[in-house]
Write a protein that holds these residues in place. Sequence first.
Motif, PDB file in Angstrom:
ATOM      1  N   VAL A 111       0.857  -1.181   0.000  1.00 45.08           N
ATOM      2  CA  VAL A 111       0.000   0.000   0.000  1.00 45.08           C
ATOM      3  C   VAL A 111       0.892   1.229   0.000  1.00 45.08           C
ATOM      4  CG1 VAL A 111      -0.178  -0.140   2.524  1.00 45.08           C
ATOM      5  CG2 VAL A 111      -1.793   1.271   1.251  1.00 45.08           C
ATOM      6  N   ARG A 112       0.552   2.176  -0.901  1.00 44.24           N
ATOM      7  CA  ARG A 112       1.318   3.416  -1.020  1.00 44.24           C
ATOM      8  C   ARG A 112       0.346   4.578  -1.188  1.00 44.24           C
ATOM      9  NH1 ARG A 112       4.423   1.788  -6.102  1.00 44.24           N
ATOM     10  NH2 ARG A 112       2.796   0.196  -6.158  1.00 44.24           N
ATOM     11  N   ARG A 113       0.868   5.743  -0.896  1.00 36.46           N
ATOM     12  CA  ARG A 113       0.009   6.924  -0.955  1.00 36.46           C
ATOM     13  C   ARG A 113      -0.418   7.226  -2.384  1.00 36.46           C
ATOM     14  NH1 ARG A 113       2.616  10.640   2.620  1.00 36.46           N
ATOM     15  NH2 ARG A 113       4.095  10.964   0.923  1.00 36.46           N
ATOM     16  N   THR A 114       0.501   7.041  -3.350  1.00 37.51           N
ATOM     17  CA  THR A 114       0.179   7.262  -4.762  1.00 37.51           C
ATOM     18  C   THR A 114       0.877   6.199  -5.597  1.00 37.51           C
ATOM     19  OG1 THR A 114       2.066   8.677  -5.329  1.00 37.51           O
ATOM     20  CG2 THR A 114       0.174   9.760  -4.304  1.00 37.51           C
ATOM     21  N   ASP A 115       0.495   6.118  -6.859  1.00 40.17           N
ATOM     22  CA  ASP A 115       1.132   5.164  -7.762  1.00 40.17           C
ATOM     23  C   ASP A 115       2.492   5.651  -8.237  1.00 40.17           C
ATOM     24  OD1 ASP A 115       0.070   7.279  -9.128  1.00 40.17           O
ATOM     25  OD2 ASP A 115      -0.633   6.095 -10.838  1.00 40.17           O
ATOM     26  N   ARG A 116       2.905   6.848  -7.811  1.00 32.62           N
ATOM     27  CA  ARG A 116       4.205   7.388  -8.202  1.00 32.62           C
ATOM     28  C   ARG A 116       5.317   6.940  -7.253  1.00 32.62           C
ATOM     29  NH1 ARG A 116       3.215   8.949 -13.320  1.00 32.62           N
ATOM     30  NH2 ARG A 116       1.325  10.246 -13.463  1.00 32.62           N
ATOM     31  N   ILE A 117       4.959   6.402  -6.120  1.00 32.85           N
ATOM     32  CA  ILE A 117       5.957   5.969  -5.142  1.00 32.85           C
ATOM     33  C   ILE A 117       6.447   4.579  -5.518  1.00 32.85           C
ATOM     34  CG2 ILE A 117       6.333   5.427  -2.708  1.00 32.85           C
ATOM     35  CD1 ILE A 117       4.222   7.488  -2.018  1.00 32.85           C
ATOM     36  N   GLY A 175     -10.296   9.706   0.915  1.00 31.65           N
ATOM     37  CA  GLY A 175      -9.106   9.762   0.080  1.00 31.65           C
ATOM     38  C   GLY A 175      -8.869   8.421  -0.613  1.00 31.65           C
ATOM     39  N   ARG A 176      -7.753   8.337  -1.323  1.00 34.93           N
ATOM     40  CA  ARG A 176      -7.436   7.102  -2.039  1.00 34.93           C
ATOM     41  C   ARG A 176      -5.991   6.695  -1.756  1.00 34.93           C
ATOM     42  NH1 ARG A 176      -8.802   7.336  -8.260  1.00 34.93           N
ATOM     43  NH2 ARG A 176      -7.225   9.005  -8.143  1.00 34.93           N
ATOM     44  N   VAL A 177      -5.760   5.395  -1.743  1.00 40.60           N
ATOM     45  CA  VAL A 177      -4.409   4.854  -1.628  1.00 40.60           C
ATOM     46  C   VAL A 177      -4.232   3.787  -2.709  1.00 40.60           C
ATOM     47  CG1 VAL A 177      -4.101   5.325   0.836  1.00 40.60           C
ATOM     48  CG2 VAL A 177      -5.200   3.210   0.121  1.00 40.60           C
ATOM     49  N   TRP A 178      -2.984   3.528  -3.065  1.00 44.36           N
ATOM     50  CA  TRP A 178      -2.652   2.612  -4.152  1.00 44.36           C
ATOM     51  C   TRP A 178      -2.290   1.245  -3.558  1.00 44.36           C
ATOM     52  CZ3 TRP A 178      -3.290   3.033  -9.256  1.00 44.36           C
ATOM     53  CH2 TRP A 178      -2.577   2.182 -10.116  1.00 44.36           C
ATOM     54  N   ILE A 179      -3.115   0.247  -3.834  1.00 48.62           N
ATOM     55  CA  ILE A 179      -2.903  -1.097  -3.290  1.00 48.62           C
ATOM     56  C   ILE A 179      -2.945  -2.105  -4.430  1.00 48.62           C
ATOM     57  CG2 ILE A 179      -3.720  -2.878  -1.695  1.00 48.62           C
ATOM     58  CD1 ILE A 179      -5.063  -0.754  -0.051  1.00 48.62           C
ATOM     59  N   GLY A 180      -1.880  -2.869  -4.571  1.00 44.32           N
ATOM     60  CA  GLY A 180      -1.859  -3.960  -5.533  1.00 44.32           C
ATOM     61  C   GLY A 180      -2.153  -3.543  -6.961  1.00 44.32           C
ATOM     62  N   GLY A 181      -1.724  -2.365  -7.352  1.00 47.03           N
ATOM     63  CA  GLY A 181      -1.894  -1.924  -8.725  1.00 47.03           C
ATOM     64  C   GLY A 181      -3.227  -1.278  -9.034  1.00 47.03           C
ATOM     65  N   ARG A 182      -3.999  -0.882  -7.994  1.00 48.45           N
ATOM     66  CA  ARG A 182      -5.251  -0.170  -8.253  1.00 48.45           C
ATOM     67  C   ARG A 182      -5.563   0.730  -7.055  1.00 48.45           C
ATOM     68  NH1 ARG A 182      -9.519  -3.512  -9.927  1.00 48.45           N
ATOM     69  NH2 ARG A 182     -10.831  -1.692  -9.558  1.00 48.45           N
ATOM     70  N   TRP A 183      -6.469   1.669  -7.304  1.00 43.67           N
ATOM     71  CA  TRP A 183      -6.849   2.621  -6.268  1.00 43.67           C
ATOM     72  C   TRP A 183      -7.904   2.003  -5.343  1.00 43.67           C
ATOM     73  CZ3 TRP A 183      -3.911   6.666  -5.449  1.00 43.67           C
ATOM     74  CH2 TRP A 183      -3.220   7.248  -6.509  1.00 43.67           C
ATOM     75  N   PHE A 184      -7.724   2.229  -4.044  1.00 43.14           N
ATOM     76  CA  PHE A 184      -8.711   1.831  -3.041  1.00 43.14           C
ATOM     77  C   PHE A 184      -9.149   3.085  -2.282  1.00 43.14           C
ATOM     78  CE2 PHE A 184      -7.454  -2.339  -4.048  1.00 43.14           C
ATOM     79  CZ  PHE A 184      -8.287  -3.259  -3.396  1.00 43.14           C
ATOM     80  N   THR A 185     -10.452   3.203  -2.082  1.00 45.21           N
ATOM     81  CA  THR A 185     -10.992   4.349  -1.345  1.00 45.21           C
ATOM     82  C   THR A 185     -10.876   4.112   0.157  1.00 45.21           C
ATOM     83  OG1 THR A 185     -12.568   4.790  -3.120  1.00 45.21           O
ATOM     84  CG2 THR A 185     -13.026   5.780  -0.970  1.00 45.21           C
ATOM     85  N   VAL A 186     -10.413   5.121   0.878  1.00 47.36           N
ATOM     86  CA  VAL A 186     -10.297   5.020   2.338  1.00 47.36           C
ATOM     87  C   VAL A 186     -11.685   5.190   2.945  1.00 47.36           C
ATOM     88  CG1 VAL A 186      -9.276   5.999   4.418  1.00 47.36           C
ATOM     89  CG2 VAL A 186      -7.938   5.895   2.302  1.00 47.36           C
ATOM     90  N   LEU A 187     -12.172   4.124   3.566  1.00 45.18           N
ATOM     91  CA  LEU A 187     -13.503   4.161   4.183  1.00 45.18           C
ATOM     92  C   LEU A 187     -13.469   4.665   5.624  1.00 45.18           C
ATOM     93  CD1 LEU A 187     -14.772   0.671   2.949  1.00 45.18           C
ATOM     94  CD2 LEU A 187     -15.195   2.914   1.902  1.00 45.18           C
ATOM     95  N   GLY A 188     -12.386   4.408   6.325  1.00 48.46           N
ATOM     96  CA  GLY A 188     -12.307   4.822   7.725  1.00 48.46           C
ATOM     97  C   GLY A 188     -10.906   4.663   8.273  1.00 48.46           C
ATOM     98  N   VAL A 189     -10.710   5.214   9.459  1.00 51.43           N
ATOM     99  CA  VAL A 189      -9.438   5.123  10.185  1.00 51.43           C
ATOM    100  C   VAL A 189      -9.762   4.643  11.599  1.00 51.43           C
ATOM    101  CG1 VAL A 189      -7.439   6.372  11.075  1.00 51.43           C
ATOM    102  CG2 VAL A 189      -8.382   6.967   8.833  1.00 51.43           C
ATOM    103  N   LEU A 190      -9.013   3.641  12.070  1.00 51.74           N
ATOM    104  CA  LEU A 190      -9.276   3.041  13.370  1.00 51.74           C
ATOM    105  C   LEU A 190      -8.538   3.757  14.488  1.00 51.74           C
ATOM    106  CD1 LEU A 190      -8.955  -0.773  12.520  1.00 51.74           C
ATOM    107  CD2 LEU A 190     -11.026   0.638  12.553  1.00 51.74           C
ATOM    108  N   ASP A 191      -9.079   3.619  15.696  1.00 55.51           N
ATOM    109  CA  ASP A 191      -8.323   3.988  16.890  1.00 55.51           C
ATOM    110  C   ASP A 191      -7.284   2.914  17.155  1.00 55.51           C
ATOM    111  OD1 ASP A 191      -9.438   6.467  17.772  1.00 55.51           O
ATOM    112  OD2 ASP A 191     -11.260   5.393  18.335  1.00 55.51           O
ATOM    113  N   THR A 192      -6.413   3.171  18.108  1.00 57.47           N
ATOM    114  CA  THR A 192      -5.356   2.214  18.435  1.00 57.47           C
ATOM    115  C   THR A 192      -5.955   0.903  18.940  1.00 57.47           C
ATOM    116  OG1 THR A 192      -3.840   4.002  18.995  1.00 57.47           O
ATOM    117  CG2 THR A 192      -3.310   1.822  19.846  1.00 57.47           C
TER     118      THR A 192
END
Length: 396
Positions: A111-117, A175-192
């Motif tokens: 998983v990366r922030r963009t496909d440019r990384i 937002g979106r992140v790059w996972i396995g060669g495609r964009w995935f939409t961020v649905l949520g962020v967890l607590d610790t």
Amino acid sequence: MSGLVPARLSGPDVLRVGLAGLRARPARVVLSALGIAIGIATMVAVIGISSSSKEDLLRRLDRLGTNLLTAEPGGTLFGEEARLPRGSAAMVARIGPVTAVGAVGTVDATVRRTDRIPAEITHGIGVAAASHDLLGTLGTTVRQGAWLNAATARYPGVVLGAEAARRLGTDRPGGRVWIGGRWFTVLGVLDTAELAPEIDRSALVGWESAERYLGFDGHPTTLYERSTDASVEDVRAVLARTVNPEHPEEVEVSRPSDALAAKAAAAGAFTGLLLGLGAVALLVGGVGVANTMVISVLERRREIGLRRSLGATRGQVRIQFLAESLLLSTLGGAAGTVLGAAVTAGFALYRGWPPVVPLWALGGALAATLAIGTAAGLYPAMRAARLSPTAALATV
């Protein structure tokens, strides 16, 4: 005619005589008491901070519960990597006392922030498939956004662990992140996830989505299970055989709360080391008190001779200087106890811990103060008592 009987020194008299000796040399008294105060403050603060940390861990254990078990694949007899069966989560759910089961499966993707990384820059974040019941089983909450459900789990959506979101710089849903060669939409962020720190460093996608888009094989790599408190050990005994009936020896079962309990126990060993340092500081302070009292005896030889010539006994002179030593140590001990408690409270509040200073620590500080005062004042008091009145009065 009966012999003369020397007057006895009452408790208040001893206190007044001792205080008079200390008031005559205030600067020296403060500096000597400072050594005792530093030693006592160190010991009280070390015990208090350790107790506060342990109390925080115990409260976290009470809040998180100790009834969470995990099952992971171990090694095979031939050194190969074992795998948990596809239906192992459903089999565990059929155990009577089990109340919740969640599962994650490691996905071979980055998983990366963009496909440019570049692909090799992963920031230590793993990708995992997650079952719908995982969140409730772990007792973790969603900080922002929403958790995976039956609908979103089929599409390219991802929920980020707390640490994963921080490393990706994505702390808001949408937002979106790059996972396995495609964009995935961020649905949520967890607590610790305190009992599952590996979740904090993971990007979690739906089970169906992982199989459809990322080539996930459907085998879970970790099962999380909760049962009633009274039946944890019983469930633990049968969990491996339930997860993999054919090869139970290839399943490793653990209880995450044991790590917190071990951390609380390990704090005791570190506390012992720091207490040793505090004892050294207290010993140095005691040497300072003894030095002060010896100098005081040498400077007050004429006073001692005058008191002896007026009828004071050797015992009364001894008690006078011993009282001064005890008062000096008590002054430093009281200041050190207050300082140590204040340091404990300040540090605990800074870390978000409940401030705890055990009563036995305060009692131990008082006992240590009295012991140091007695030991430091015993020799100077005996030396003062041995002075003869004529030799003391002849001192210039």
